[in-house]
Motif scaffolding. Sequence first.
Motif, PDB file in Angstrom:
ATOM      1  N   VAL A 120       0.847  -1.198   0.000  1.00 43.40           N
ATOM      2  CA  VAL A 120       0.000   0.000   0.000  1.00 43.40           C
ATOM      3  C   VAL A 120       0.884   1.250   0.000  1.00 43.40           C
ATOM      4  O   VAL A 120       0.669   2.189  -0.773  1.00 43.40           O
ATOM      5  CB  VAL A 120      -0.937  -0.005   1.230  1.00 43.40           C
ATOM      6  CG1 VAL A 120      -1.729   1.290   1.309  1.00 43.40           C
ATOM      7  CG2 VAL A 120      -1.878  -1.199   1.158  1.00 43.40           C
ATOM      8  N   ALA A 121       1.917   1.238   0.851  1.00 48.88           N
ATOM      9  CA  ALA A 121       2.825   2.390   0.899  1.00 48.88           C
ATOM     10  C   ALA A 121       3.537   2.551  -0.435  1.00 48.88           C
ATOM     11  O   ALA A 121       3.635   3.656  -0.972  1.00 48.88           O
ATOM     12  CB  ALA A 121       3.831   2.209   2.029  1.00 48.88           C
ATOM     13  N   HIS A 122       4.002   1.430  -1.001  1.00 48.23           N
ATOM     14  CA  HIS A 122       4.722   1.484  -2.280  1.00 48.23           C
ATOM     15  C   HIS A 122       3.882   2.148  -3.371  1.00 48.23           C
ATOM     16  O   HIS A 122       4.309   3.084  -4.021  1.00 48.23           O
ATOM     17  CB  HIS A 122       5.126   0.080  -2.725  1.00 48.23           C
ATOM     18  CG  HIS A 122       5.392  -0.039  -4.192  1.00 48.23           C
ATOM     19  ND1 HIS A 122       6.509   0.505  -4.782  1.00 48.23           N
ATOM     20  CD2 HIS A 122       4.669  -0.595  -5.201  1.00 48.23           C
ATOM     21  CE1 HIS A 122       6.466   0.273  -6.086  1.00 48.23           C
ATOM     22  NE2 HIS A 122       5.359  -0.383  -6.368  1.00 48.23           N
ATOM     23  N   PHE A 123       2.648   1.662  -3.553  1.00 50.74           N
ATOM     24  CA  PHE A 123       1.934   2.219  -4.717  1.00 50.74           C
ATOM     25  C   PHE A 123       1.354   3.588  -4.432  1.00 50.74           C
ATOM     26  O   PHE A 123       1.107   4.356  -5.359  1.00 50.74           O
ATOM     27  CB  PHE A 123       0.928   1.231  -5.328  1.00 50.74           C
ATOM     28  CG  PHE A 123      -0.284   0.890  -4.520  1.00 50.74           C
ATOM     29  CD1 PHE A 123      -1.277   1.817  -4.299  1.00 50.74           C
ATOM     30  CD2 PHE A 123      -0.442  -0.397  -4.031  1.00 50.74           C
ATOM     31  CE1 PHE A 123      -2.403   1.472  -3.576  1.00 50.74           C
ATOM     32  CE2 PHE A 123      -1.562  -0.734  -3.309  1.00 50.74           C
ATOM     33  CZ  PHE A 123      -2.547   0.201  -3.070  1.00 50.74           C
ATOM     34  N   HIS A 124       1.197   3.940  -3.144  1.00 47.37           N
ATOM     35  CA  HIS A 124       0.812   5.330  -2.909  1.00 47.37           C
ATOM     36  C   HIS A 124       1.990   6.271  -3.169  1.00 47.37           C
ATOM     37  O   HIS A 124       1.780   7.399  -3.618  1.00 47.37           O
ATOM     38  CB  HIS A 124       0.245   5.517  -1.506  1.00 47.37           C
ATOM     39  CG  HIS A 124      -1.197   5.080  -1.413  1.00 47.37           C
ATOM     40  ND1 HIS A 124      -1.577   3.796  -1.134  1.00 47.37           N
ATOM     41  CD2 HIS A 124      -2.353   5.768  -1.620  1.00 47.37           C
ATOM     42  CE1 HIS A 124      -2.905   3.706  -1.152  1.00 47.37           C
ATOM     43  NE2 HIS A 124      -3.405   4.889  -1.451  1.00 47.37           N
ATOM     44  N   TYR A 125       3.213   5.818  -2.897  1.00 52.84           N
ATOM     45  CA  TYR A 125       4.365   6.660  -3.244  1.00 52.84           C
ATOM     46  C   TYR A 125       4.498   6.835  -4.750  1.00 52.84           C
ATOM     47  O   TYR A 125       4.818   7.916  -5.225  1.00 52.84           O
ATOM     48  CB  TYR A 125       5.657   6.090  -2.655  1.00 52.84           C
ATOM     49  CG  TYR A 125       5.991   6.714  -1.310  1.00 52.84           C
ATOM     50  CD1 TYR A 125       6.753   7.886  -1.238  1.00 52.84           C
ATOM     51  CD2 TYR A 125       5.522   6.165  -0.133  1.00 52.84           C
ATOM     52  CE1 TYR A 125       7.033   8.474  -0.016  1.00 52.84           C
ATOM     53  CE2 TYR A 125       5.796   6.744   1.087  1.00 52.84           C
ATOM     54  CZ  TYR A 125       6.550   7.903   1.154  1.00 52.84           C
ATOM     55  OH  TYR A 125       6.813   8.488   2.346  1.00 52.84           O
ATOM     56  N   THR A 126       4.238   5.765  -5.520  1.00 52.66           N
ATOM     57  CA  THR A 126       4.380   5.927  -6.971  1.00 52.66           C
ATOM     58  C   THR A 126       3.181   6.672  -7.561  1.00 52.66           C
ATOM     59  O   THR A 126       3.356   7.556  -8.395  1.00 52.66           O
ATOM     60  CB  THR A 126       4.510   4.562  -7.673  1.00 52.66           C
ATOM     61  OG1 THR A 126       3.464   3.716  -7.201  1.00 52.66           O
ATOM     62  CG2 THR A 126       5.834   3.918  -7.383  1.00 52.66           C
ATOM     63  N   LEU A 127       1.980   6.330  -7.101  1.00 51.35           N
ATOM     64  CA  LEU A 127       0.813   6.964  -7.727  1.00 51.35           C
ATOM     65  C   LEU A 127       0.601   8.389  -7.230  1.00 51.35           C
ATOM     66  O   LEU A 127       0.234   9.276  -8.002  1.00 51.35           O
ATOM     67  CB  LEU A 127      -0.444   6.120  -7.490  1.00 51.35           C
ATOM     68  CG  LEU A 127      -0.549   4.913  -8.422  1.00 51.35           C
ATOM     69  CD1 LEU A 127      -1.693   4.016  -8.024  1.00 51.35           C
ATOM     70  CD2 LEU A 127      -0.728   5.372  -9.855  1.00 51.35           C
TER      71      LEU A 127
END
Lengths: 190, 573
Positions: free
Chosen positions: B396-403
Motif C-alpha cells: 500500500v505504501a509502495h503504490f501510494h508513493y508511486t501513484l
Amino acid sequence: MTTMAHAPTHLSEAASRSKVAIWWFLASEIMLFGGLIASFVISRLGGGAQVDHSQLNVLVAAVNTFILLSSSYTMVEAFACAARGDRRGMRMFLAFTVLGGLAFLGIKAYEYTGEILHGFTPWAGTFWSFYYTMTGLHALHVAIGVIANAALCVGARLGTERPYRVEVAGLYWHFVDIVWIFLFPLVYLS
Amino acid sequence: MTMTATAPHEHHEAAGFFRTYLYSTDHKMIAKQYLLLGLIMAVVGGFLSYAMRWQLAWPDTEVPGFGFVGPETFNVLVTNHGTIMVFFVAMPILLGSFGNFLIPLMIGARDMAFPRLNALSFWLLALGSTVLCVSFFVPGGAAPAGWTGYPPLSAKAEYTGVNWGLNLWLLAHAIEFAAFLLGGVNFLTTVVTMRAPGMTMGRLPLVIWQQVAAATLFLLSVGPLIAGAVMLLMDRLVGTGFFIPERGGEPLLWQHLFWFFGHPEVYVVLLPALGAALEVYPVFSRKPVFGYRWIIWATICAGALSFIVWAHHMFVSGMDPRLAMPFSITTILISVPFALTVFAMVASLYRGSISFELPMLWGLGFLAMFTTGGLTGIFLGSAPADIYLNSTYFVVAHFHYTLISAVIFGGYAGIYYWFPKMFGRMLGTRLGQLHFWSTLVFFNLTFFPLHWIGIAGMVRRIANPLQYEMVAPHQWINVFSTLSLLGLVASQLVFFLNFFLSQFRGRPAPANPWNATTLEWTAPSPPPHGNWGASMPAVERWPYEYSAPGADRDWVGQRAPTVEALLRGEGRA
Ligand SMILES: [Cu+2]
C-alpha cells in the motif's frame, strides 16, 4: 458557434485523419478479440473448454464463412465505385454487403437456436461459455458494421462526397471478417 | 488579446451558456470539464479514504460525517477508493485534462482532430462517474470485491451479497474505458496528423511524447480487460462459468487479464505526470532537458516491457511457480529505462540556475517521491521478497508513493505551471507555498510509517487491525497515519481555496509568464477559440532552447516568426 476552427480545410486532410483514427481503433479491437481468443486457447490447452465437434454445425458455419468473405469483396467494389464517383454502383455493392451481413447474422441465429434446443446453452460448460461470448461479441461487431454500411447506402451522398467514409467502413468490415477467419477454425475445427 | 480581433472565429463569444460550458467542442473547455470532474471525484475518493483510515485507527467507532463502518462497508470503501482514484481522478486529470489542453496548443493546432468525438468522450466519462456514484445508493450498496474485482468473490452475487452495486461498478468501468478509448484515438490522430509546419516528431515537447505513449499503452492494454469484464458480467448475469471453479472455470484467468492491463495502466497515469515534470525542469532551471532522445527511447522501451511484467502481481496467486522467475527478470529490467529517465531528470537540473517557483517545487517533489516509490518497487518485484511482503501495507505504501508522486505531485506541477494559460490568471503564491509544504510533510507522515506496519505483518483489506495479535502492538502507527491524513486532506482544502480565489482575484497572466519556449506560450492567456487567431504558428527548433550561447536572451522559442521566414530558413540560431 462557428466551426471555422475545426472544419477540415481539405478532403485529404479529413481522409487521413479518419484513416489514422480507424487504424488505432482497430488496434485496440485486435487486443480485445486477442485477449478473448487467448483466454480460450489457454483454457483449451489447460484441458478445459473441450467439446465434441459433432455438436457443432460445421457445414452451416462454412457456408456462413463464405458469405462473410464474399461481403468483404462487395465492400471493396463499393469503395472502388465511391472513389470514382459512381453513386449507383456504390449503392448496389453496399446493399450486397449489407445483405451478406444480415444473412450471416440470420444463419448464426439459426445455429444458436439449434444448439440451445439441444441443451447447449451458454452455461452448459466452459466451451459453450466461450463459444457464445466469442461468436456473440463478433456478431455484435457484424451488426454494427451492417448499420454503418446501411447508413452509407441509404445516404449515398455521404459516401460519394467523401469516399474515405466508405474506405473507413470497409477497413472495419474487413477487420470483422478477419476476426471470423480466426474464430471459425478455432471454434469449429480444432 | 488583440490578436482575436482579426480572427475569423470571434463570434463564439456570443454563444450561450449551454454551448460555452456544457456542449462545447473546444479542446480547452473540455480540458476544464475533465479537470473539474476529476477534482469532484477526488473529493469523493478522498472522503472514502478518510472514513477508511478512521476505521483503521479507531476501529468500529462512529466516523464523524460518515457513520458506522464495520467490515462490509470497509470493503466497499477500499474498493471504490481505488476505483475512483485511478479511473475517475488520475485519468481524467492527467490524461483527459492535460492531454486535451496541451496537445493542440503544443503541436500548433486549432483543436483536436475530432472535436465532437472529444465532447462525447468527456460526457461518457461523466456518465460513468455518475453510474459509479449511483451504485452507492442501490439496494445492497456499492461494489465490495476490491478495486481489482477478483473472482470468484466478484463472480456471483451470493458471495458478497451485492448484486446491482457490483454490476453497476462493472458498467461504470465499461463506460470509462469507452470514453478513454475514443479519447485516446483522438489524441493519437491529432498528434499524427495535425502538427504545425516544422513540428517534427523530433521537436515534439516531451509531455506530448508522454501523452502519446500513455494513450498508446491504454489502447493496446485495455482490450483484454474489456474481454474479461464481458466474461465476468456474463458469469454474473447469464450464468456462464469463465471464472467460477464449480462450473469448470478458472479464477486465475481474470487476474491475468486484469494485470495485463493493470501494469500498463500504472504508466498511463505515470507518464503524463512525468511529462509535466519534464516540461517544468528546463523552464525553472533555464537549461535544456538532458537526453531528450534517451528519454523518448526509455519511454518506448518501458512501454513495451510493461506488457510482459504483469504476473509480478500474482507471485503468490497459485499460478505456475515457474513463471515467477521470468516475470521477476522483466520487472527488474523495466526499472532500467525508468532509472535512465530519473538520471536524465537529475542531469537536466544539474548546474542549472534553479528558481524554486511553485511548479518547480512540485516537480522536484515528484522526483523525490517517485524515486522513493520506485525503490520499494524493487523489493516487491523480486519474487522471494514479495512472497513475504505481498498484500501487506508495504505494498500500500509502495503504490501510494508511486501513484501519489504522479497524480498529486506531477499533477500539481502541471496545474500550477499551466494554470495561467488555462484560466488567464496566476495562482496565488502564498497559499501555494502553504499547500506544497504541508502536502509534502503530511503525505510522508501518512504513508511512510505504513512501510513499517506492513513489514510488521499488517495485511491489506482488514477492517479491524486490533483483532490481530501481531498487528495490535503497532496500532500507534495506524493512529499516527490517520492523524496525518487529516492534515493531508486539510492541505488540499488550501488548494481548493487558492484555485477558486485565483479565478477571480489572481494577477492577470501575461501570454508567457515563465519565459518558456513551447508553442502554448505564444497564444494569449487564456487562448481564444482556435488558439492563435488568424496566423497559425510554424516551428523552427526543438522545445528546450534555454541559455543558448550567442542568443540575446536566455530562451529562444520554438515558434518561427512567420511561416514564410521558416520556409526561407531565417531566424535560425
Ligand atoms: Cu505491475
